[in-house]
Design an enzyme around this catalytic site. Structure first.
Site, PDB file in Angstrom:
ATOM      1  N   HIS A  13     -35.796  79.326 -30.959  1.00  0.00           N
ATOM      2  CA  HIS A  13     -35.241  79.808 -32.228  1.00  0.00           C
ATOM      3  C   HIS A  13     -33.726  79.998 -32.145  1.00  0.00           C
ATOM      4  CE1 HIS A  13     -34.899  83.272 -35.277  1.00  0.00           C
ATOM      5  NE2 HIS A  13     -35.194  82.204 -35.987  1.00  0.00           N
ATOM      6  N   GLU A  40     -34.894  75.186 -33.096  1.00  0.00           N
ATOM      7  CA  GLU A  40     -34.597  75.491 -34.495  1.00  0.00           C
ATOM      8  C   GLU A  40     -33.131  75.890 -34.586  1.00  0.00           C
ATOM      9  OE1 GLU A  40     -34.360  78.443 -38.007  1.00  0.00           O
ATOM     10  OE2 GLU A  40     -33.808  78.731 -35.915  1.00  0.00           O
ATOM     11  N   ASP A  42     -29.838  76.800 -37.663  1.00  0.00           N
ATOM     12  CA  ASP A  42     -29.495  77.108 -39.054  1.00  0.00           C
ATOM     13  C   ASP A  42     -28.207  76.367 -39.391  1.00  0.00           C
ATOM     14  OD1 ASP A  42     -31.509  79.314 -39.356  1.00  0.00           O
ATOM     15  OD2 ASP A  42     -30.263  80.211 -37.789  1.00  0.00           O
ATOM     16  N   HIS A  55     -26.017  81.293 -38.851  1.00  0.00           N
ATOM     17  CA  HIS A  55     -27.127  81.930 -39.555  1.00  0.00           C
ATOM     18  C   HIS A  55     -26.657  82.664 -40.801  1.00  0.00           C
ATOM     19  CE1 HIS A  55     -30.073  85.090 -40.450  1.00  0.00           C
ATOM     20  NE2 HIS A  55     -30.973  84.236 -39.998  1.00  0.00           N
ATOM     21  N   GLU A 115     -33.082  74.208 -40.180  1.00  0.00           N
ATOM     22  CA  GLU A 115     -33.200  75.098 -41.326  1.00  0.00           C
ATOM     23  C   GLU A 115     -31.920  74.995 -42.135  1.00  0.00           C
ATOM     24  OE1 GLU A 115     -33.981  79.361 -40.786  1.00  0.00           O
ATOM     25  OE2 GLU A 115     -33.344  79.591 -42.881  1.00  0.00           O
TER      26      GLU A 115
HETATM   27  O1  G3P Z   1     -36.821  78.813 -39.486  1.00  0.00           O
HETATM   28  C1  G3P Z   1     -37.477  79.969 -39.135  1.00  0.00           C
HETATM   29  C2  G3P Z   1     -36.583  81.163 -39.019  1.00  0.00           C
HETATM   30  O2  G3P Z   1     -35.402  80.790 -38.380  1.00  0.00           O
HETATM   31  C3  G3P Z   1     -36.282  81.793 -40.335  1.00  0.00           C
HETATM   32  O3  G3P Z   1     -35.588  83.007 -40.220  1.00  0.00           O
HETATM   33  O4  G3P Z   1     -33.562  84.372 -40.497  1.00  0.00           O
HETATM   34  O5  G3P Z   1     -34.154  83.508 -38.265  1.00  0.00           O
HETATM   35  O6  G3P Z   1     -33.308  81.957 -40.007  1.00  0.00           O
HETATM   36  P1  G3P Z   1     -34.092  83.211 -39.728  1.00  0.00           P
HETATM   37 MG    MG Z   2     -33.496  80.039 -38.996  1.00  0.00          MG
END
Ligand code: G3P
Ligand code: MG
Length: 250
Positions: A13, A40, A42, A55, A115
Site C-alpha cells: 500500500h 498500490e 496514489d 496521497h 489509485e
Molecule cells: O486503494 C486503496 C486505498 O489506498 C484507499 O485509501 O486513503 O489509503 O488512498 P487511501
Molecule cells: Mg490509495
C-alpha cells in the site's frame, strides 16, 4: 469473473507501506526488495498537468511544502523534501513523478494498482491524463495496471481515454447504489474498507463477476480471516510482517 485476474493477494500500500515515506521511489524500492510483486500508489496532477505520486491534496503532511500540489508546477514540486517527515534516513527523498515511478516498476516487472486521486475539482482532467500517461508508460507491460478511484467522474474519464485498462470502483462503504456504479464503469472489481464490508456480500459480488479487494489490513490474524473468507486481495502497510507470514501471497 470479469476478465483474467493477474494480481497477487497482497498489495504493498502507498508504494511501500509504513517502512518508508509513502508514495516515494524509496518506498517502491523497499517493497520490491521485500519481494512484493504488486504495489498500490496514489496519483494526482501538478498545476502543469504532470501526474505525481501523492496521497493528500495538500503538501504539509508528507513534504516540506505548503498548500495544494495542484497549485505548484512539477518544477517546484520536485524540489520538495518528501522523506524527512517519515524519518531522518529518508531526508531529501523527493516526490516521485508517475513517469519516474513507472520506470522503477517496469525495471522489475512490478504490477501496479493506480489509485487516481484527483485534487477536488480536477476529477475528469486527472482521470484522462493519468489514463493516457498509463497507456504511454505501460502499454507494452507484461501485466497492465488497474485503475481505481473514489471519484466516479475520474474513473469515467479514464474509461473514455483508455477503455482497455481495467477499472475498480473504490468506495469507503459499499451500498446498493454501488451496483449501478460498478456496472456503469464496467468495473472488474470492488475495492472497499475491510472495516465496513459485510462479508456476506463477497459471494454476491463474486456471483456478479466482481473481485473484492480490501484496504488497509495491517494485522495478520485479520488478513488470514479475510483471505479465508474468499476476499481476493488486501492492501497492507505491514510489508515486512505480511511478507514473512504470507510469502506465497505477495
Ligand atoms: O486503494 C486503496 C486505498 O489506498 C484507499 O485509501 O486513503 O489509503 O488512498 P487511501
Ligand atoms: Mg490509495
Amino acid at each position: 469473473m470479469k476478465g483474467n485476474w493477474p494480481w497477487p493477494r497482497l498489495f504493498a500500500h502507498r508504494g511501500g507501506g509504513a517502512l518508508a515515506p509513502e508514495n516515494t521511489l524509496a518506498a517502491i524500492r523497499l517493497g520490491q526488495s521485500l519481494g512484493y510483486t504488486a504495489h498500490e500508489i496514489d496519483v494526482k496532477l501538478s498545476q502543469d498537468g504532470v501526474p505525481v505520486l501523492l496521497h493528500d491534496a495538500t503538501l504539509e503532511r508528507t513534504t516540506n511544502g505548503r498548500g495544494r500540489a495542484a497549485d505548484l508546477p512539477w518544477a517546484e514540486l520536485e524540489k520538495l523534501d518528501a522523506g524527512s517527515w517519515h524519518s531522518p534516513r529518508f531526508a531529501g527523498e523527493r516526490i516521485a513523478s508517475f513517469a519516474q515511478a513507472a520506470a522503477l516498476f517496469r525495471s522489475r516487472d512490478t504490477k501496479v494498482h493506480i489509485e487516481i486521486k484527483p485534487t477536488p475539482g480536477f476529477d475528469r482532467e486527472t482521470g484522462k491524463k493519468v489514463a493516457l500517461a498509463t497507456r504511454a508508460l505501460f502499454g507494452d507491460a507484461k501485466v497492465a495496471p488497474i485503475f481505481s478511484s473514489f471519484s466516479f467522474e475520474a474513473l469515467l474519464a479514464a474509461r473514455e481515454a483508455a477503455p482497455e485498462i481495467a477499472r475498480a470502483w473504490l468506495i469507503d462503504q459499499f451500498t446498493d447504489a454501488d451496483w449501478d456504479r460498478l456496472g456503469r464503469l464496467e468495473a472488474v472489481s470492488l475495492h472497499t474498507s475491510h472495516k465496513k464490508l459485510d462479508l456476506a456480500q463477497v459471494p454476491q459480488l463474486h456471483d456478479k463477476g466482481y473481485r473484492v479487494n480490501l484496504y488497509t489490513v495491517n494485522e495478520i490474524d485479520r488478513a488470514a480471516m479475510l483471505l479465508e473468507a474468499g476476499v481476493d486481495g488486501l492492501f497492507t502497510d505491514s510489508l515486512e510482517a505480511f511478507a514473512a507470514y504470507f510469502p506465497k501471497l505477495i
